[in-house]
Design an enzyme around this catalytic site. Structure first.
Site, PDB file in Angstrom:
ATOM      1  N   LYS A   8       4.497   9.676   8.384  1.00 18.78           N
ATOM      2  CA  LYS A   8       4.241   9.155   9.732  1.00 18.78           C
ATOM      3  C   LYS A   8       5.219   9.689  10.795  1.00 18.78           C
ATOM      4  O   LYS A   8       5.063  10.809  11.233  1.00 18.78           O
ATOM      5  CB  LYS A   8       4.155   7.630   9.677  1.00 18.78           C
ATOM      6  CG  LYS A   8       2.956   7.219   8.794  1.00 18.78           C
ATOM      7  CD  LYS A   8       2.510   5.789   8.839  1.00 18.78           C
ATOM      8  CE  LYS A   8       1.193   5.673   8.076  1.00 18.78           C
ATOM      9  NZ  LYS A   8       1.161   4.681   7.031  1.00 18.78           N
ATOM     10  N   TYR A  50       0.855  -1.194   0.000  1.00 18.71           N
ATOM     11  CA  TYR A  50       0.000   0.000   0.000  1.00 18.71           C
ATOM     12  C   TYR A  50       0.886   1.237   0.000  1.00 18.71           C
ATOM     13  O   TYR A  50       1.824   1.336   0.791  1.00 18.71           O
ATOM     14  CB  TYR A  50      -0.909   0.030   1.234  1.00 18.71           C
ATOM     15  CG  TYR A  50      -1.776   1.267   1.319  1.00 18.71           C
ATOM     16  CD1 TYR A  50      -2.825   1.467   0.416  1.00 18.71           C
ATOM     17  CD2 TYR A  50      -1.535   2.249   2.281  1.00 18.71           C
ATOM     18  CE1 TYR A  50      -3.618   2.608   0.487  1.00 18.71           C
ATOM     19  CE2 TYR A  50      -2.334   3.395   2.354  1.00 18.71           C
ATOM     20  CZ  TYR A  50      -3.376   3.570   1.461  1.00 18.71           C
ATOM     21  OH  TYR A  50      -4.159   4.691   1.528  1.00 18.71           O
ATOM     22  N   ASP A  65       9.318   2.677  -0.244  1.00 15.00           N
ATOM     23  CA  ASP A  65       8.281   3.387   0.482  1.00 15.00           C
ATOM     24  C   ASP A  65       8.489   3.101   1.970  1.00 15.00           C
ATOM     25  O   ASP A  65       8.078   2.064   2.481  1.00 15.00           O
ATOM     26  CB  ASP A  65       6.898   2.927   0.021  1.00 15.00           C
ATOM     27  CG  ASP A  65       5.781   3.665   0.749  1.00 15.00           C
ATOM     28  OD1 ASP A  65       6.091   4.382   1.729  1.00 15.00           O
ATOM     29  OD2 ASP A  65       4.612   3.513   0.364  1.00 15.00           O
TER      30      ASP A  65
HETATM   31  C1  LIG Z   1       0.566   5.138   5.623  1.00  9.78           C
HETATM   32  C2  LIG Z   1       1.285   4.766   4.389  1.00  9.78           C
HETATM   33  C3  LIG Z   1       1.190   5.531   3.212  1.00  9.78           C
HETATM   34  C4  LIG Z   1       0.214   6.662   3.056  1.00  9.78           C
HETATM   35  O1  LIG Z   1       0.458   7.717   3.905  1.00  9.78           O
HETATM   36  P1  LIG Z   1      -0.730   8.790   4.170  1.00  9.78           P
HETATM   37  O2  LIG Z   1      -0.081   9.816   5.037  1.00  9.78           O
HETATM   38  O3  LIG Z   1      -1.835   8.030   4.822  1.00  9.78           O
HETATM   39  O4  LIG Z   1      -1.130   9.318   2.838  1.00  9.78           O
HETATM   40  C5  LIG Z   1       1.989   5.197   2.152  1.00  9.78           C
HETATM   41  N1  LIG Z   1       2.851   4.160   2.221  1.00  9.78           N
HETATM   42  C6  LIG Z   1       2.961   3.396   3.320  1.00  9.78           C
HETATM   43  C7  LIG Z   1       3.936   2.278   3.337  1.00  9.78           C
HETATM   44  C8  LIG Z   1       2.170   3.657   4.431  1.00  9.78           C
HETATM   45  O5  LIG Z   1       2.257   2.862   5.506  1.00  9.78           O
END
Ligand SMILES: *Cc1c(COP(=O)(O)O)cnc(C)c1O
Length: 427
Positions: free
Chosen positions: A267, A144, A239
């Site tokens: 995050k 994701y 990511d």
């Molecule tokens: C949470 C997350 C996202 C998206 O971040 P948002 O701030 O919710 O847009 C993208 N990649 C990973 C791996 C994530 O855990």
């Protein structure tokens, strides 16, 4: 006086907010419950309007590695907001943040701040396409990367087919350049490279898959991606929105010693405020506007409050180096759960990388999307409800990671294991 309850608030919220929530998973749909409305948090605990106290393993879905209302963050944000919340002009804080990130992650030479993880991945992909002049990208089933159109494809839609949109409102054309490979399976990547390797701009991967539970990369997987990208001129994007400053201060790339070309962050680097970032090789980053031809912008990007909260978080982590302690407390919890489930003969598969952990209710080993899907989600829902009743706040889905913070005490961990133990009869 009528009592405020979560139930009443949820009904009221649903009148004016679709589903009553501002992000779908909060609605507790997959566990068939109504979500508690939270009024405050402190340390490892959160409190709802119904008067319950919970030990929190969600941590706002990852950012709160220092727990709720950490004094350094509270102080930093208070002190900043009194001097103005946003200017849309350069500030020293942005340089400090960029320097901190480049120092922490060995692959970062330059970095651009954005406001969410979604923005980070969206921009990194545009940049990779602009840099390479190619249009296709590879992602992994079950990975994701936020709600970017091109990245919302049906998991497991088949490596050899075009990506099929996983949401209404995304024209098939928008995902037709997104190819899906299998996590921990280099052969599935090679198949795609053989067919159209020279059309691929980027491979985007969560170096520890954290959005289908917690799935560590098998030895050689990330190395294999690195090797292939070098050979074919493909931009390797890690990511690390979840793993950055979580599995190690320098993220998964430090833990596994692999240098991606670009990295997405979010995050933890916002300390609980809305933040994202992407960065990497200087020769790629210099293609971004205003230096280069790849456009990217943001009214609130590098926002002073977010920078202050993020810097306070990163500096606290750097100073205190809590990672060895986090490893210990998370292992204690993970091993404890594993042992209890084994003793009671409940089929399960526990995974953990540092303070990210997951318990799958399955007899199978879990190493990719397909094997994660063998989990008994109804049993998870029963487990979740049973834990919530005992005031343990877990993510309301089988396919989310649990997060241990630096402020979870031995007491918290023991109370949690006690709750697991008494829950077993109900699941
Ligand atoms: C949470 C997350 C996202 C998206 O971040 P948002 O701030 O919710 O847009 C993208 N990649 C990973 C791996 C994530 O855990």
């Amino acid at each position: 006086m009528t009592q405020i309850t979560s139930q009443k608030l949820f009904a009221r919220a649903r009148e004016v907010i679709p589903g009553g929530v501002n992000s779908p998973v909060r609605a507790y749909g997959s566990v068939n419950l109504d979500p508690p409305f939270i009024i405050r948090g402190r340390g490892s605990k959160i409190y709802d309007v119904d008067g319950n106290e919970y030990i929190d393993y969600v941590g706002s879905w990852g950012p709160l590695i220092l727990g709720h209302a950490h004094p350094a963050i509270v102080y930093a944000v208070r002190e900043r907001v009194a001097r103005g919340a946003s200017f849309g002009a350069p500030t020293i804080l942005e340089i400090e943040m960029a320097e901190e990130l480049c120092e922490a992650l060995p692959s970062l030479e330059m970095v651009r701040m954005v406001n969410s993880g979604t923005e980070a991945t969206m921009s990194a992909i545009r940049l990779a396409r602009g840099f390479t002049g190619r249009k296709k990208i590879i992602k992994f089933a079950g990975g994701y990367h936020g709600h970017v159109d091109a990245l919302l494809i049906e998991a497991g839609s088949g490596a050899l087919t075009l990506g099929v949109p996983d949401s209404a409102g995304i024209p098939a054309e928008f995902t037709s350049n997104t190819l899906s490979a299998v996590y921990n399976d280099l052969d599935s990547v090679d198949e795609l490279l053989m067919i159209c390797g020279n059309e691929i701009a980027a491979i985007i991967v969560e170096p520890v898959a954290g959005n289908m539970g917690t799935i560590p990369p098998q030895p050689g997987f990330l190395e294999g991606l690195r090797e292939r990208c070098i050979k074919t001129g493909i931009v390797l994007i890690f990511d690390e929105v979840m793993t950055g400053f979580r599995v190690a201060y320098g993220g998964a790339q430090t833990l596994y010693n692999i240098k991606p070309d670009l990295t997405c962050l979010g995050k933890i680097i916002g300390g609980g405020l809305p933040v994202g970032a992407f960065g990497g090789r200087r020769d790629i980053m210099e293609h971004l506007a205003p230096l280069g031809e790849v456009y990217q912008a943001g009214t609130l990007s590098g926002n002073p409050l977010a920078m202050a909260a993020g810097l306070a978080t990163l500096r606290t982590l750097k100073k205190e180096n809590p990672y060895p302690e986090l490893e210990k407390s998370s292992a204690y919890l993970g091993d404890g759960i594993n042992t209890l489930l084994t003793e009671h003969g409940i089929p399960h598969y526990c995974t953990r990388v540092g303070s990210m952990l997951c318990t799958y209710f399955t007899a199978a080993s879990v190493y990719n999307y397909e094997t994660a899907q063998t989990s008994d989600c109804e049993r998870f829902a029963r487990f979740f409800a049973s834990m919530l009743k005992r005031h343990i706040y877990l993510a309301p889905s089988q396919f989310e990671a649990g997060f241990v913070s630096t402020v979870h005490s031995q007491d918290d961990l023991d109370l949690t294991l006690e709750a697991v133990k008494t829950s077993l009869a109900e699941i």
